[in-house]
Design a protein around this motif. Structure first.
Motif, short mmCIF file in Angstrom:
data_model
loop_
_atom_site.label_atom_id
_atom_site.label_comp_id
_atom_site.label_asym_id
_atom_site.label_seq_id
_atom_site.Cartn_x
_atom_site.Cartn_y
_atom_site.Cartn_z
N GLU A 1 0.83 -1.21 0.00
CA GLU A 1 0.00 0.00 0.00
C GLU A 1 0.87 1.26 0.00
OE1 GLU A 1 -3.15 0.45 -0.31
OE2 GLU A 1 -3.82 -1.63 -0.27
N THR A 2 1.99 1.22 0.73
CA THR A 2 2.89 2.38 0.77
C THR A 2 3.45 2.66 -0.61
OG1 THR A 2 3.52 1.93 3.07
CG2 THR A 2 5.03 3.29 1.78
N ILE A 3 3.87 1.58 -1.30
CA ILE A 3 4.40 1.75 -2.66
C ILE A 3 3.32 2.28 -3.59
CG2 ILE A 3 5.23 0.47 -4.68
CD1 ILE A 3 6.70 -1.39 -2.73
N GLN A 4 2.12 1.72 -3.51
CA GLN A 4 1.06 2.14 -4.41
C GLN A 4 0.62 3.58 -4.15
OE1 GLN A 4 -1.96 -0.95 -4.06
NE2 GLN A 4 -1.07 -2.02 -5.81
N GLN A 5 0.60 3.96 -2.88
CA GLN A 5 0.23 5.34 -2.55
C GLN A 5 1.26 6.32 -3.09
OE1 GLN A 5 -2.58 6.70 -1.26
NE2 GLN A 5 -3.36 4.61 -1.53
N ALA A 6 2.55 5.93 -3.03
CA ALA A 6 3.60 6.79 -3.59
C ALA A 6 3.40 6.96 -5.09
CB ALA A 6 4.97 6.20 -3.29
N CYS A 7 3.00 5.88 -5.74
CA CYS A 7 2.75 5.94 -7.19
C CYS A 7 1.53 6.81 -7.49
CB CYS A 7 2.54 4.53 -7.75
SG CYS A 7 3.98 3.45 -7.63
N ILE A 8 0.47 6.65 -6.72
CA ILE A 8 -0.76 7.42 -6.95
C ILE A 8 -0.52 8.90 -6.70
CG2 ILE A 8 -3.10 7.82 -6.09
CD1 ILE A 8 -3.24 4.78 -5.54
N LYS A 9 0.21 9.21 -5.62
CA LYS A 9 0.47 10.61 -5.28
C LYS A 9 1.32 11.30 -6.35
CE LYS A 9 0.13 10.12 -0.25
NZ LYS A 9 0.90 10.14 1.04
N SER A 10 2.08 10.51 -7.10
CA SER A 10 2.91 11.11 -8.15
C SER A 10 2.06 11.74 -9.24
CB SER A 10 3.83 10.05 -8.77
OG SER A 10 3.08 9.19 -9.63
N ALA A 11 0.82 11.26 -9.36
CA ALA A 11 -0.11 11.76 -10.39
C ALA A 11 0.44 11.53 -11.79
CB ALA A 11 -0.42 13.24 -10.18
N ARG A 12 1.32 10.50 -11.91
CA ARG A 12 1.93 10.25 -13.22
C ARG A 12 1.73 8.81 -13.66
NH1 ARG A 12 7.85 12.80 -13.27
NH2 ARG A 12 7.91 12.27 -11.06
N LEU A 13 0.66 8.17 -13.18
CA LEU A 13 0.36 6.83 -13.66
C LEU A 13 -0.24 6.92 -15.05
CD1 LEU A 13 -1.22 5.11 -10.53
CD2 LEU A 13 1.03 4.71 -11.51
N THR A 14 0.22 6.05 -15.92
CA THR A 14 -0.28 6.03 -17.30
C THR A 14 -1.43 5.03 -17.39
OG1 THR A 14 1.92 6.51 -18.12
CG2 THR A 14 0.33 5.66 -19.71
N ASN A 15 -2.59 5.49 -17.75
CA ASN A 15 -3.75 4.61 -17.84
C ASN A 15 -3.52 3.49 -18.83
OD1 ASN A 15 -5.21 6.14 -16.02
ND2 ASN A 15 -6.05 7.48 -17.61
N GLY A 16 -3.84 2.30 -18.38
CA GLY A 16 -3.79 1.15 -19.28
C GLY A 16 -2.43 0.54 -19.45
N LEU A 17 -1.38 1.07 -18.82
CA LEU A 17 -0.04 0.49 -18.98
C LEU A 17 0.03 -0.83 -18.24
CD1 LEU A 17 2.78 0.95 -20.12
CD2 LEU A 17 3.40 2.04 -17.98
N ARG A 18 0.31 -1.90 -18.94
CA ARG A 18 0.38 -3.23 -18.34
C ARG A 18 1.73 -3.84 -18.67
NH1 ARG A 18 -3.33 -3.90 -14.66
NH2 ARG A 18 -2.86 -6.12 -14.80
N TYR A 19 2.41 -4.38 -17.64
CA TYR A 19 3.75 -4.94 -17.84
C TYR A 19 3.73 -6.45 -17.94
CZ TYR A 19 6.29 -0.62 -17.51
OH TYR A 19 6.79 0.61 -17.76
N TYR A 20 2.67 -7.08 -17.47
CA TYR A 20 2.55 -8.52 -17.62
C TYR A 20 1.13 -8.83 -18.06
CZ TYR A 20 7.09 -9.91 -15.91
OH TYR A 20 8.43 -10.11 -15.78
N VAL A 21 0.97 -9.88 -18.80
CA VAL A 21 -0.34 -10.22 -19.32
C VAL A 21 -0.85 -11.48 -18.66
CG1 VAL A 21 0.16 -9.18 -21.54
CG2 VAL A 21 0.66 -11.58 -21.18
N GLY A 22 -2.12 -11.79 -18.94
CA GLY A 22 -2.72 -12.97 -18.33
C GLY A 22 -2.12 -14.26 -18.83
N LYS A 23 -2.28 -15.32 -18.03
CA LYS A 23 -1.69 -16.60 -18.38
C LYS A 23 -2.20 -17.15 -19.69
CE LYS A 23 -0.87 -18.00 -13.58
NZ LYS A 23 -1.18 -19.01 -12.55
N SER A 24 -3.42 -16.79 -20.05
CA SER A 24 -4.00 -17.34 -21.27
C SER A 24 -3.27 -16.90 -22.52
CB SER A 24 -5.48 -16.92 -21.37
OG SER A 24 -5.57 -15.51 -21.44
N ARG A 25 -2.49 -15.81 -22.43
CA ARG A 25 -1.79 -15.31 -23.61
C ARG A 25 -0.31 -15.65 -23.59
NH1 ARG A 25 -2.86 -9.12 -23.75
NH2 ARG A 25 -1.64 -9.31 -25.64
N ARG A 26 0.17 -16.28 -22.51
CA ARG A 26 1.60 -16.50 -22.36
C ARG A 26 2.18 -17.37 -23.48
NH1 ARG A 26 3.48 -15.45 -17.09
NH2 ARG A 26 2.60 -13.42 -16.58
#
Length: 399
Positions: free
Chosen positions: A351-376
């Motif tokens: 939660e601490t890490i995520q709050q730091a990310c949220i407070k940055s106000a620089r999260l890019t909508n839709g950015l995904r670094y890993y995909v679901g297992k069905s596409r691996r």
């Protein structure tokens, strides 16, 4: 590691061109490497022993690139001495303590290690020759960190990692000091302000603790003698002996111990984000951010994963780092089980890490670094094809 990076590119086609540009830039930079034999050896050896770092080191500006290259090779050589369990302690300890003096000796070398690491040690005189050509400000940083790291390594040759305090101290000596040294090199180059020792130390500890967690099986099975870095204060809550965790009958306790270790590493995540958000140079930023993203991804994959006992991301700016940390911490959060004794603390750090990310106000909508297992499976097939194309492309650049 290459496959993971390529998986990310497949999920983010827009990242392909920046990677191609980076590879082309490195190809141009390689042509600028001094022709002298000692520099050719150093950069050739860098690509063999640095794994993830060679690419990002080579895209730094010339003066800083040379300093970081030598800094890495000196510490890799020091680490090779520490890692070689066949070297008796009565030889290893004084060598670690005096290693910082050897870097000034063009004739010094020592045979230890295996494969490419043995070549590095056998021809260390070439590294020393290059070191002596660096600006004095860089030499002083490298000497100081090597001295402090060697003393710390020597201390733990004769001391077990018993408490969490010991664990933090050991990781400081072998990795936190690297963070301090790099911050001082960045500052000496004039490209960055001098970062605080605390934030610099966290950058190193986050990477080192991730490696220690990931490499449990390799270290415990080391021949002729196992190497144990997990602190007794943690693992003794789950087993009588650290090696017991690799046996199937202890799977439940092993996973809980693993989660305890991952939770401990997560405490450094917020500091890492703070450190990277203060950087100004794009090249230095990439150099720092790529390993940190790989680390948070590794922790997410290790958490609650019994396979640890069984046997790089492409990024361009700080918003990408915040997104990667947020995504990987979310992945880790989903794996936390309520009945795990470390669940509450793990969730707190996430939660601490995520709050730091949220407070940055620089999260890019839709950015995904890993995909679901069905596409691996499909991604792996595409990745192999992409890897082949990359190899052909690299050969074309060399012509």
């Amino acid at each position: 590691m290459v496959l993971r990076s390529l998986w990310t590119i497949i999920d983010h086609p827009e990242d392909l061109m920046p990677l191609v540009r980076l590879k082309m830039a490195v190809a141009r930079i390689e042509k600028e490497i001094p022709a002298e034999p000692h520099w050719a050896f150093c950069y050739g050896m860098l690509t063999k022993v640095s794994r993830s770092f060679a690419l990002v080191i080579q895209q730094l500006c010339t003066e800083l690139r040379n300093a970081v290259c030598i800094f890495y090779l000196v510490l890799r050589a020091l680490d090779t001495v520490e890692d070689d369990t066949s070297v008796p302690s009565d030889i290893k300890v004084p060598m670690l303590q005096l290693f910082h003096q050897h870097i000034y000796d063009k004739n010094w070398h020592f045979s230890c290690g295996t494969k490419d690491y043995k070549v590095l040690m056998d021809k260390f005189d070439l590294v020393s020759t290059a070191f002596l050509e660096l600006d004095r400000s860089y030499q002083e940083v490298i000497e100081d960190i090597t001295r402090r790291m060697g003393a710390g390594m020597a201390k733990f040759i004769c001391k077990e990692v018993e408490t969490v305090e010991d664990y933090d101290e050991y990781c400081h000596y072998v990795a936190g000091l690297v963070g301090l040294g790099l911050s001082k090199l960045f500052h000496a180059s004039g490209l960055e302000d001098l970062a605080s020792d605390s934030l610099s130390n966290s950058m190193g500890l986050f990477l080192q603790k991730t490696n220690i967690i990931r490499d449990y099986l390799e270290d415990i099975n080391e021949i002729p003698k196992s190497r144990m870095f997990w602190p007794r204060q943690i693992w003794s809550k789950y087993a009588n002996k650290l090696e017991d965790l690799k046996f199937e009958e202890n799977s439940i306790n092993a996973v809980q111990c693993l989660n305890d270790m991952v939770t401990n590493a997560l405490m450094h995540g917020e500091d890492c984000l703070q450190y990277m958000s203060n950087l100004r140079s794009p090249a230095i930023f990439r150099f720092c951010a790529i390993p940190q993203i790989m680390a948070i991804g590794t922790l997410a994959l290790c958490y609650n994963n019994i396979e640890v006992f069984r046997g790089c991301e492409q990024t361009s700016d700080m918003p990408d780092v915040y997104c990667a940390f947020y995504e990987f911490s979310s992945m880790l959060k989903d794996k936390v089980e309520e009945n795990d004794p470390n669940a509450a603390l793990a969730l707190k750090y996430v939660e601490t890490i995520q709050q730091a990310c949220i407070k940055s106000a620089r999260l890019t909508n839709g950015l995904r670094y890993y995909v679901g297992k069905s596409r691996r499976f499909l991604m792996v097939l595409i990745t192999v094809l992409f890897a082949l194309v990359s190899i052909l492309f690299a050969r074309f650049l060399k012509k």
